[in-house]
Design an enzyme around this catalytic site. Structure first.
Site, PDB file in Angstrom:
ATOM      1  N   TYR A   1       0.795  -1.231   0.000  1.00  0.00           N
ATOM      2  CA  TYR A   1       0.000   0.000   0.000  1.00  0.00           C
ATOM      3  C   TYR A   1       0.829   1.284   0.000  1.00  0.00           C
ATOM      4  O   TYR A   1       0.274   2.375   0.022  1.00  0.00           O
ATOM      5  CB  TYR A   1      -0.944  -0.002   1.213  1.00  0.00           C
ATOM      6  CG  TYR A   1      -2.246  -0.713   0.936  1.00  0.00           C
ATOM      7  CD1 TYR A   1      -2.283  -2.094   0.797  1.00  0.00           C
ATOM      8  CD2 TYR A   1      -3.433  -0.004   0.788  1.00  0.00           C
ATOM      9  CE1 TYR A   1      -3.473  -2.755   0.525  1.00  0.00           C
ATOM     10  CE2 TYR A   1      -4.632  -0.655   0.519  1.00  0.00           C
ATOM     11  CZ  TYR A   1      -4.643  -2.025   0.389  1.00  0.00           C
ATOM     12  OH  TYR A   1      -5.824  -2.662   0.115  1.00  0.00           O
TER      13      TYR A   1
ATOM     14  N   ASP B   1     -12.924  -8.864   3.200  1.00  0.00           N
ATOM     15  CA  ASP B   1     -14.144  -8.873   2.374  1.00  0.00           C
ATOM     16  C   ASP B   1     -14.788 -10.259   2.457  1.00  0.00           C
ATOM     17  O   ASP B   1     -16.012 -10.391   2.552  1.00  0.00           O
ATOM     18  CB  ASP B   1     -13.839  -8.536   0.904  1.00  0.00           C
ATOM     19  CG  ASP B   1     -14.075  -7.068   0.573  1.00  0.00           C
ATOM     20  OD1 ASP B   1     -13.778  -6.210   1.444  1.00  0.00           O
ATOM     21  OD2 ASP B   1     -14.555  -6.761  -0.543  1.00  0.00           O
TER      22      ASP B   1
HETATM   23  C1  IPM Z   1     -10.655  -1.063   2.750  1.00  0.00           C
HETATM   24  C2  IPM Z   1     -10.761  -0.492   1.364  1.00  0.00           C
HETATM   25  C3  IPM Z   1      -9.533   0.382   1.086  1.00  0.00           C
HETATM   26  C4  IPM Z   1      -8.317  -0.507   1.145  1.00  0.00           C
HETATM   27  C5  IPM Z   1      -9.591   1.151  -0.242  1.00  0.00           C
HETATM   28  C6  IPM Z   1     -10.821   2.032  -0.319  1.00  0.00           C
HETATM   29  C7  IPM Z   1      -8.349   1.963  -0.465  1.00  0.00           C
HETATM   30  O1  IPM Z   1     -10.912  -1.512   0.418  1.00  0.00           O
HETATM   31  O2  IPM Z   1     -10.579  -0.286   3.715  1.00  0.00           O
HETATM   32  O3  IPM Z   1     -10.680  -2.288   2.896  1.00  0.00           O
HETATM   33  O4  IPM Z   1      -7.943  -1.147   0.158  1.00  0.00           O
HETATM   34  O5  IPM Z   1      -7.712  -0.561   2.222  1.00  0.00           O
HETATM   35 MN    MN Z   2     -11.114  -3.487   1.293  1.00  0.00          MN
END
Ligand code: IPM
Ligand code: MN
Length: 351
Positions: free
Chosen positions: A137, A249
């Protein structure tokens, strides 16, 4: 003592669901005779498109000086194709406030919500700790010969000993504090032979300090499989930024979908940020259809973090009650709108 909360509804349905989380915070604090002062911030796509500003000058300092926590809705807007504002605001806060713990409980509130057969409440009740300040990231990398057939693109996966150690240690400390007996660390050290070998070595070293806690390693692909096959085996999971993003997710799906999942971006002892896991779903913005439960549960996590344990528990109980009474939005089978779900939960909190 008055809690001081900075509220950043953000974009899309972030605005809709945050309004309900704010209502729930007011209801639960009124009922307890306590006080929460919420201050709105209009950071998001509208502000960016109007002024070119993502995080206003001195904005983070102000948050640090004047607030106990930040509650955020969602970031992302199709009018900003590269979502620059989202990166600068959300990832900007994670990095600049050094919120290295992404705390993502995976907790099923009603059996009805789980897409798996024969899975009960006790089977989906674990916590994922996602490293939140490094990994893939950090936006290091680049392009060479861009837009030619010979283009090269790189993304650098940054893993520091300090960064890896503090998230792994946090997972063990959480396990110890909450009476959990197992910590799973998931990586791809079979392929990422430098970066994730570091995770392996640090995991073993930290685990050795926690005698009563079983330390288990899984490859991240296997973690995904096991989360579906036998989610009940998990208590605490710790993993890197990108894998944590993906498996949470999956964790949200186990809880009934993205609309049900809450999270905290935490630096223990410092200003921290709380947000539902779902995105801004621009298509549904302002349609009174978004599920506000993820945002309301997130407000609960925030209260838990700030030491309002009884109020945090009451929020979770009220959401569970609303699910059981089918007072829900359509994504989890109900017939109510965003506001009506919020109203029902608030009534319960006041009652
Ligand atoms: C999350 C989201 C973020 C991430 C995005 C919006 C940058 O998917 O908080 O899980 O990838 O961390
Ligand atoms: Mn996410």
């Amino acid at each position: 003592m008055t809690l001081r909360i900075a509220v950043i509804p953000g974009d899309g349905i972030g605005v809709d669901v945050t309004a309900e989380a704010v209502k729930a915070l007011t209801a639960v604090s009124d009922a307890a005779g306590k006080s929460v002062r919420m201050t709105p911030f209009e950071w998001g796509a509208d502000l960016y498109l109007r002024t070119g500003v993502t995080v206003p000058e001195g904005g983070l300092k102000r948050l640090q000086q004047e607030f106990d926590a930040i509650l955020l809705g969602a970031m992302g807007d199709p009018r900003v194709p590269d979502n620059r504002h989202a990166g600068e605001i959300l990832l900007g806060m994670r990095f600049k406030l050094d919120l290295y713990v992404n705390y993502r409980p995976v907790k099923l509130l009603s059996e009805r919500l789980c897409p798996l057969k024969g899975v009960g409440l006790a089977d989906v009740d674990f916590t994922v700790f996602r490293e939140n300040t490094e990994g893939l990231y950090v936006m290091m990398g680049g392009n060479f010969k861009k837009d030619t057939p010979d283009e090269v693109a790189t993304e650098v996966d940054v893993n520091t000993r300090k960064g890896v150690e503090r998230i792994i240690r946090h997972a063990f400390e959480f396990a110890k504090r909450t009476g959990r007996t197992k910590v799973v660390m998931a990586d791809k050290s079979n392929v990422l032979v430098h970066a994730h070998d570091l995770w392996q070595r640090v995991f073993k070293a930290v685990a050795a300090e926690y005698a009563g806690i079983e330390a288990i390693h899984l490859y991240a692909d296997n973690l995904a499989l096991q989360m579906i096959r036998r989610p009940g085996q998990f208590q605490v999971v710790v993993t890197c930024n990108m894998f944590g993003d993906i498996v949470t997710d999956l964790g949200a799906a186990l809880q009934g979908g993205l609309g049900m999942a809450a999270s905290g971006n935490i630096h223990p002892g410092r200003l921290s940020l709380f947000e539902p896991i779902h995105g801004s779903a621009p298509k549904y913005a302002g349609t009174n259809t978004a599920n506000p439960m993820g945002a309301i549960l997130t407000a609960g996590l925030m209260l838990e973090h700030l030491g309002w344990l009884e109020e945090a528990r009451r929020i979770e109980d009220a959401v569970r009650w609303a699910v059981e009474q089918a007072k829900t939005t359509a994504d989890i089978g109900g017939k109510l709108g965003t506001r009506e779900v919020g109203d029902a939960i608030c009534e319960r909190l006041r009652g």
